[in-house]
Design a protein around this motif. Sequence first.
Motif, PDB file in Angstrom:
ATOM      1  N   PHE A   1       0.823  -1.216   0.000  1.00 17.03           N
ATOM      2  CA  PHE A   1       0.000   0.000   0.000  1.00 17.03           C
ATOM      3  C   PHE A   1       0.855   1.263   0.000  1.00 17.03           C
ATOM      4  CE2 PHE A   1      -3.313  -2.644   2.488  1.00 17.03           C
ATOM      5  CZ  PHE A   1      -3.859  -3.138   1.319  1.00 17.03           C
ATOM      6  N   SER A   2       1.945   1.250   0.766  1.00 18.90           N
ATOM      7  CA  SER A   2       2.831   2.410   0.800  1.00 18.90           C
ATOM      8  C   SER A   2       3.458   2.648  -0.566  1.00 18.90           C
ATOM      9  CB  SER A   2       3.912   2.204   1.858  1.00 18.90           C
ATOM     10  OG  SER A   2       4.733   3.347   1.954  1.00 18.90           O
ATOM     11  N   GLN A   3       3.938   1.582  -1.194  1.00 19.51           N
ATOM     12  CA  GLN A   3       4.491   1.685  -2.550  1.00 19.51           C
ATOM     13  C   GLN A   3       3.439   2.225  -3.512  1.00 19.51           C
ATOM     14  OE1 GLN A   3       6.077  -2.065  -4.443  1.00 19.51           O
ATOM     15  NE2 GLN A   3       4.502  -1.552  -5.956  1.00 19.51           N
ATOM     16  N   TYR A   4       2.228   1.736  -3.381  1.00 23.56           N
ATOM     17  CA  TYR A   4       1.138   2.119  -4.289  1.00 23.56           C
ATOM     18  C   TYR A   4       0.816   3.604  -4.170  1.00 23.56           C
ATOM     19  CZ  TYR A   4      -3.376   1.767  -6.694  1.00 23.56           C
ATOM     20  OH  TYR A   4      -4.412   1.920  -7.577  1.00 23.56           O
ATOM     21  N   MET A   5       0.682   4.081  -2.944  1.00 13.90           N
ATOM     22  CA  MET A   5       0.301   5.480  -2.746  1.00 13.90           C
ATOM     23  C   MET A   5       1.432   6.438  -3.117  1.00 13.90           C
ATOM     24  SD  MET A   5      -2.862   5.449  -1.968  1.00 13.90           S
ATOM     25  CE  MET A   5      -3.176   7.120  -1.405  1.00 13.90           C
ATOM     26  N   GLU A   6       2.654   5.958  -3.087  1.00 11.06           N
ATOM     27  CA  GLU A   6       3.793   6.795  -3.482  1.00 11.06           C
ATOM     28  C   GLU A   6       3.980   6.847  -4.996  1.00 11.06           C
ATOM     29  OE1 GLU A   6       7.153   5.232  -1.448  1.00 11.06           O
ATOM     30  OE2 GLU A   6       6.537   5.998   0.524  1.00 11.06           O
ATOM     31  N   THR A   7       3.610   5.774  -5.695  1.00 11.40           N
ATOM     32  CA  THR A   7       3.930   5.686  -7.124  1.00 11.40           C
ATOM     33  C   THR A   7       2.700   5.528  -8.010  1.00 11.40           C
ATOM     34  OG1 THR A   7       4.322   3.289  -6.929  1.00 11.40           O
ATOM     35  CG2 THR A   7       6.219   4.761  -6.641  1.00 11.40           C
ATOM     36  N   ALA A   8       1.929   4.475  -7.810  1.00 10.58           N
ATOM     37  CA  ALA A   8       0.817   4.169  -8.718  1.00 10.58           C
ATOM     38  C   ALA A   8      -0.299   5.197  -8.619  1.00 10.58           C
ATOM     39  CB  ALA A   8       0.275   2.769  -8.430  1.00 10.58           C
ATOM     40  N   PHE A   9      -0.682   5.582  -7.411  1.00  8.34           N
ATOM     41  CA  PHE A   9      -1.797   6.518  -7.241  1.00  8.34           C
ATOM     42  C   PHE A   9      -1.520   7.855  -7.928  1.00  8.34           C
ATOM     43  CE2 PHE A   9      -4.441   9.306  -4.284  1.00  8.34           C
ATOM     44  CZ  PHE A   9      -5.630   9.031  -4.943  1.00  8.34           C
ATOM     45  N   PRO A  10      -0.367   8.503  -7.700  1.00 13.81           N
ATOM     46  CA  PRO A  10      -0.092   9.741  -8.439  1.00 13.81           C
ATOM     47  C   PRO A  10      -0.064   9.543  -9.949  1.00 13.81           C
ATOM     48  CG  PRO A  10       1.417   9.514  -6.581  1.00 13.81           C
ATOM     49  CD  PRO A  10       0.686   8.213  -6.715  1.00 13.81           C
ATOM     50  N   HIS A  11       0.393   8.379 -10.386  1.00 16.58           N
ATOM     51  CA  HIS A  11       0.415   8.102 -11.825  1.00 16.58           C
ATOM     52  C   HIS A  11      -0.996   8.092 -12.398  1.00 16.58           C
ATOM     53  CE1 HIS A  11       1.409   6.201 -15.661  1.00 16.58           C
ATOM     54  NE2 HIS A  11       0.464   5.314 -15.404  1.00 16.58           N
ATOM     55  N   PHE A  12      -1.918   7.414 -11.712  1.00 12.14           N
ATOM     56  CA  PHE A  12      -3.302   7.384 -12.187  1.00 12.14           C
ATOM     57  C   PHE A  12      -3.908   8.789 -12.206  1.00 12.14           C
ATOM     58  CE2 PHE A  12      -3.429   2.802 -10.629  1.00 12.14           C
ATOM     59  CZ  PHE A  12      -3.462   2.270 -11.895  1.00 12.14           C
ATOM     60  N   LEU A  13      -3.620   9.578 -11.176  1.00  9.69           N
ATOM     61  CA  LEU A  13      -4.177  10.929 -11.098  1.00  9.69           C
ATOM     62  C   LEU A  13      -3.631  11.827 -12.194  1.00  9.69           C
ATOM     63  CD1 LEU A  13      -4.066  11.453  -7.225  1.00  9.69           C
ATOM     64  CD2 LEU A  13      -6.080  11.004  -8.624  1.00  9.69           C
ATOM     65  N   ASN A  14      -2.398  11.618 -12.546  1.00  8.04           N
ATOM     66  CA  ASN A  14      -1.802  12.402 -13.626  1.00  8.04           C
ATOM     67  C   ASN A  14      -2.352  11.995 -14.985  1.00  8.04           C
ATOM     68  OD1 ASN A  14       0.342  14.310 -14.587  1.00  8.04           O
ATOM     69  ND2 ASN A  14       1.126  12.450 -15.555  1.00  8.04           N
ATOM     70  N   ASP A  15      -2.785  10.747 -15.085  1.00  7.78           N
ATOM     71  CA  ASP A  15      -3.211  10.191 -16.367  1.00  7.78           C
ATOM     72  C   ASP A  15      -4.662  10.525 -16.705  1.00  7.78           C
ATOM     73  OD1 ASP A  15      -2.666   8.562 -18.682  1.00  7.78           O
ATOM     74  OD2 ASP A  15      -3.906   6.994 -17.774  1.00  7.78           O
TER      75      ASP A  15
END
Length: 369
Positions: free
Chosen positions: A6-20
């Motif tokens: 979850f920590s990895q996800y919120m640091e990397t994947a979540f911002p990526h989705f929001l930017n996309d």
Amino acid sequence: MWLEYFSQYMETAFPHFLNDKPWNYKDDLCVIGASDLADATGDAKWNRYITDNSRWLLLEDGSVANWKENENNIDKVSFGKSLRILRNLTGDERYDAAVKKAYAFLEHYPRTETGNFWHKDIYPNQVWLDGLYMAMPFYAQSLVENGEDRWDDIMDQFESAHRLLWSEDKKLYVHGCDVSRKADWADPVTGRSMSVWLRAEGWYLMALADVYELAKGRTPRAKELVPLFKNGLEGILEYQDPETHMFYQVVDLPGFPGNYPETSGSAMVAYALMKGARLGMLPGAYGIKGSEIIDGIRDTYLKKEADGWHLYGICASAGLGAGPDPHNRKDRTGKPEYYVSEARMTDNQHGTAACMMAVSEQIRRKKEA
């Protein structure tokens, strides 16, 4: 394992989705999941992940992303949940104004002849299980904050949704109902769609638990949610996969070609079971069942790879009817073959966020043990 992911996800994947892509209800689910983890663990870093990404929701000019004037879309009412969490974390009055605007949407939101909020302008007169989660917990929290007594409206909509969508034969809820009976996928007599989609069941069960938590002690009608909740869970547990402890994408047809144990809906059921047991809606044994489900998801679909953790088995999206322009899809028929044909997406927000919520409940259970 889960918390590292979850920590990895919120640091990397979540911002990526929001930017996309523009903000949508899946992002609200991630905010709720992170907020739940902050509460369950006592670790403020989860709240930091929320505030660090707030610029994607509240834009520089103070407007809310992806809100359109005069649009009726129950998914976008759900943004109010994230806005409320951010208001509480930051004290920023702009979030408070946006929360009030999200609540104001409901005042004149169109309804079916049964009194339910309809799903969207492009799906008029339709009640989907998804919509109960999008609107009702936010609606209930607004009543609490404003000291309003409009609980009958919420309870009536849950009761109506049950009448419209419950299949007595299957002891499960179908995905949607067109009260006008005009949609191609709708049964000409009942208006119901054909199949039982797992994530739709999960949305509804989570909505019941979340609203009960707020309604208990504030309206005598809160108790009416308990049999709906218990019957829904007892029904779906009959279809649980004994090997993974999960549930199938098309719940009642495990042997259907292409069907598979699906992550997001299974996590939502796990959350509902554990939260329901914690709130006293269910006997404590149901909480054990919920914990077994989230463990089953971990063992089945959470994988450590060269670039970190990844979560598999998540249905990317599903719906009924043509969808928003310009898609005009012909395949969203509500039939089982449609649901199993929808793409699976690794680390999709639906799945990761629902697991965050379920793991938060599991952490609470362990602390209370």
